[in-house]
Design an enzyme around this catalytic site. Structure first.
Site, short mmCIF file in Angstrom:
data_model
loop_
_atom_site.label_atom_id
_atom_site.label_comp_id
_atom_site.label_asym_id
_atom_site.label_seq_id
_atom_site.Cartn_x
_atom_site.Cartn_y
_atom_site.Cartn_z
N HIS A 1 118.01 -58.40 -16.03
CA HIS A 1 116.94 -57.88 -16.89
C HIS A 1 115.67 -57.64 -16.07
O HIS A 1 114.96 -56.65 -16.29
CB HIS A 1 116.68 -58.83 -18.04
CG HIS A 1 115.56 -58.37 -18.89
ND1 HIS A 1 115.60 -57.18 -19.58
CD2 HIS A 1 114.34 -58.90 -19.12
CE1 HIS A 1 114.46 -57.00 -20.21
NE2 HIS A 1 113.67 -58.03 -19.94
N LYS B 1 106.72 -48.64 -25.93
CA LYS B 1 107.06 -49.58 -27.01
C LYS B 1 106.17 -50.81 -26.94
O LYS B 1 105.89 -51.31 -25.86
CB LYS B 1 108.53 -49.99 -26.84
CG LYS B 1 109.03 -51.03 -27.79
CD LYS B 1 110.45 -51.47 -27.47
CE LYS B 1 110.49 -52.57 -26.43
NZ LYS B 1 111.82 -53.17 -26.25
N THR C 1 119.75 -56.83 -30.64
CA THR C 1 119.80 -56.59 -32.10
C THR C 1 119.82 -55.09 -32.42
O THR C 1 119.89 -54.71 -33.57
CB THR C 1 118.57 -57.20 -32.78
OG1 THR C 1 117.39 -56.53 -32.30
CG2 THR C 1 118.44 -58.69 -32.49
N THR D 1 115.42 -51.92 -30.81
CA THR D 1 114.74 -51.05 -29.85
C THR D 1 115.40 -49.68 -29.81
O THR D 1 114.73 -48.64 -29.92
CB THR D 1 114.81 -51.68 -28.43
OG1 THR D 1 114.26 -52.99 -28.49
CG2 THR D 1 114.08 -50.83 -27.41
#
Ligand code: R5P
Length: 287
Positions: A127, A189, A220, A223
């Site tokens: 990540h 974002k 989830t 995004t």
């Protein structure tokens, strides 16, 4: 060399050994009555170069303990070298303190894996790439983009724009865009709280474009589905999405099924937990 695996992603481990034409190392992993991991390595590893294939995906805590216990057992059985093959590195999203008293779980994981006895780590699309430096042992950091790019190239889509769903993913999106000859756009974002995302602006030209959104992780799916909606509202013709790690927890599959995303292309670093919906295409990282 020998390749073993825990329970995290047996199908991927099987594909890897099939690709290499070697058998999977014999090991049994079960649970004691109280839930603790009970493990038996059923063949000699003395003096051997051992690879343990175990992404630390859901159920994350159990899979981490399996990995650590397996490494411990193999080290104590006198293996020459142990490589932890973790196509997905769980707990990577807490890699720095963002508030007072936050943990840094990505570093804790590195400490645990090293202390257990790993000599080397192979992983994909961390990540945060800087997590490489949390280890003092060699780490191979492999990108998923070449596999995703090949798929989209073969699809022969035209007038393409690759979109990063956040500022942190721009380098990855640019890499994909360059490989498939697409333009680049970026979603700015903001995330008001964990697992809640909110779109602010889209930077780049989308009118009439076929868009491919790319992320490292889809968890989830908030995004990616909100991003896809925003892109269509700003003139994108159709939206594809892709990621390396399909965590797909909670409402993810339902959100994807109800979204404007035409196809979601993922890799098999993490096995899909739920019934696969037709929009999801899985590419193998085994080779
Ligand atoms: C965040 O920075 C990551 O790159 C992903 O965008 C994020 O983990 C996706 O989470 P979700 O699917 O829950 O919105």
């Amino acid at each position: 060399f020998k390749i073993f695996c825990g329970n995290a992603n047996r199908p991927l481990a099987q594909e890897i050994v099939d690709y290499l034409g070697v058998p999977l190392g014999q090991a049994k992993i079960k649970r004691f009555q109280d839930g603790e991991t009970c493990l038996a390595i059923d063949e000699s590893v003395r003096g051997a170069d051992i690879y343990v294939v175990q992404p630390t995906c859901y159920p994350t805590n159990d899979n981490i303990m399996e990995l650590l216990i397996m490494i411990d057992a193999i080290r104590r059985a006198s293996a020459r070298r142990i490589t932890a093959v973790m196509p997905y590195y769980g707990y990577a999203r807490q890699e720095r303190k963002t508030r007072a008293r936050d943990p840094i779980t990505a570093k804790l994981m590195a400490n645990l894996i090293t202390t257990a006895g790993a000599d080397r780590v192979v992983t994909m699309d961390l990540h945060a790439p800087a997590i490489q430096g949390f280890f003092d042992i060699p780490l191979d950091h492999l990108p998923g983009v070449p596999i995703l790019a090949e798929y989209f190239r073969e699809k022969g889509l035209e007038n393409l724009c690759v979109v990063s769903p956040d500022l942190g993913g721009v380098t990855r999106a640019r890499d994909l865009a360059e490989r498939i000859g697409a333009s680049l756009a970026i979603i700015d974002k903001r995330r008001p709280e964990a697992n809640v995302s909110e779109i602010m602006h889209v930077i780049g030209e989308l009118k009439g474009k076929t868009v491919i959104m790319i992320d490292d992780i889809i968890d989830t799916a908030g995004t990616i589905t909100q991003g896809a909606q925003a892109l269509v509202e700003r003139g994108a013709k159709e939206v594809y999405a892709c990621c390396t790690h399909p965590v797909l927890s909670g409402p993810a599959v339902e959100r994807l099924a109800n979204s404007v995303i035409r196809e979601l292309v993922v890799t098999n670093t993490i096995p899909l937990r739920e019934k696969v919906i037709p929009q999801i295409k899985v590419l193998s990282v085994a080779p």
